[in-house]
Design a protein around this motif. Structure first.
Motif, PDB file in Angstrom:
ATOM      1  N   ASN A  68       0.807  -1.222   0.000  1.00 51.64           N
ATOM      2  CA  ASN A  68       0.000   0.000   0.000  1.00 51.64           C
ATOM      3  C   ASN A  68       0.841   1.273   0.000  1.00 51.64           C
ATOM      4  O   ASN A  68       0.287   2.374   0.142  1.00 51.64           O
ATOM      5  N   GLN A  69       2.127   1.135  -0.167  1.00 57.05           N
ATOM      6  CA  GLN A  69       3.038   2.275  -0.184  1.00 57.05           C
ATOM      7  C   GLN A  69       2.582   3.296  -1.223  1.00 57.05           C
ATOM      8  O   GLN A  69       2.132   2.939  -2.311  1.00 57.05           O
ATOM      9  N   LYS A  70       2.677   4.576  -0.881  1.00 58.94           N
ATOM     10  CA  LYS A  70       2.202   5.634  -1.779  1.00 58.94           C
ATOM     11  C   LYS A  70       3.255   6.065  -2.790  1.00 58.94           C
ATOM     12  O   LYS A  70       2.929   6.603  -3.850  1.00 58.94           O
ATOM     13  N   THR A  71       4.526   5.872  -2.469  1.00 59.22           N
ATOM     14  CA  THR A  71       5.598   6.276  -3.382  1.00 59.22           C
ATOM     15  C   THR A  71       6.138   5.066  -4.143  1.00 59.22           C
ATOM     16  O   THR A  71       6.102   3.937  -3.646  1.00 59.22           O
ATOM     17  N   ALA A  72       6.633   5.317  -5.344  1.00 64.40           N
ATOM     18  CA  ALA A  72       7.219   4.272  -6.202  1.00 64.40           C
ATOM     19  C   ALA A  72       6.247   3.133  -6.453  1.00 64.40           C
ATOM     20  O   ALA A  72       6.644   1.971  -6.524  1.00 64.40           O
ATOM     21  N   ARG A  73       4.958   3.459  -6.570  1.00 60.04           N
ATOM     22  CA  ARG A  73       3.927   2.457  -6.832  1.00 60.04           C
ATOM     23  C   ARG A  73       2.958   2.993  -7.885  1.00 60.04           C
ATOM     24  O   ARG A  73       2.506   4.138  -7.815  1.00 60.04           O
ATOM     25  N   ASP A  74       2.638   2.162  -8.860  1.00 59.68           N
ATOM     26  CA  ASP A  74       1.641   2.507  -9.860  1.00 59.68           C
ATOM     27  C   ASP A  74       0.966   1.216 -10.328  1.00 59.68           C
ATOM     28  O   ASP A  74       1.616   0.381 -10.954  1.00 59.68           O
TER      29      ASP A  74
END
Length: 217
Positions: A40-46
């Motif tokens: 669920n990390q908000k950074t480096a995730r797409d």
């Protein structure tokens, strides 16, 4: 071993395990809680996800069934480690590329070289492209080069572990069409997706037969 199609969450769980093994080795193997936070990390995730621990646990169970994840014993808290390289039969360089594509979505070879830095350091962009092309030529293929978007300097690559070309449609629409080579690659990817889906359904049917105590039809 022939991999079945992964769900988006299964791919994310697998990729997070590979990523954290390299970036936070002191916390690896990972607990369910830390793995959920990584998914669920908000950074480096797409895309950004909002999975629950129960959903992540179900994904882990599926990945364990494919020998892509192992549960580690000997701790008060259950922990998990990946078996991606061996389960998918890919070298470390390809593992790093697929992991980064699963975490961040389609990217150019230059972006992949930069974003893979902590997983594997590629000497140059041509070496990245070489491993991507090998993944695209496998049967079934594990990666696909997308059509270059209008105004873009480089084409992006996407993984095929989830059985579909992620974000391929916008790129193709922007480009105003598809050339014959791209069309053939997409047809092959779709055939591979359908074949993997059929195998998955067969496996599910056999499991149901076994649970019901039914013999082969």
């Amino acid at each position: 071993m022939s991999l079945r199609i992964l769900s988006a969450l299964e791919a994310r769980v697998l990729a997070v395990l590979v990523e954290k093994q390299h970036t936070v080795p002191d916390s690896y193997p990972m607990s369910l809680n830390s793995l959920t936070l990584g998914c669920n990390q908000k950074t480096a995730r797409d895309p950004v996800m909002n999975a629950s621990e129960n959903e992540v646990l179900r994904a882990l169970d599926e990945l364990r069934g494919m020998d892509l994840v192992n549960r580690v014993s000997g701790s008060r808290v259950e922990r998990y480690e990946h078996n991606f390289r061996r389960g998918a039969n890919v070298p470390g360089q390809a593992e790093a590329l697929l992991t980064t594509l699963m975490l961040r979505g389609p990217q150019t070879a230059a972006e992949l070289r930069s974003n893979c830095e902590r997983l594997h350091r590629f000497a140059d962009i041509s070496s990245v492209e070489g491993f991507l092309e090998e993944l695209a030529e496998r049967q079934p293929p594990l990666a696909l080069k997308l059509a270059k978007a209008s105004g873009a300097r480089e084409a992006r690559w996407a993984h095929l572990l989830c059985g579909e070309v992620i974000a391929a449609e916008p790129a193709l629409a922007a480009a105003g069409g598809v050339d014959r080579d791209d069309e053939i690659l997409q047809l092959r990817a779709e055939q591979a997706r359908q074949a993997a889906e059929i195998e998955q359904l067969k496996a599910q049917l056999e499991r149901i037969r076994s649970e019901l105590g039914m013999g082969e039809a």
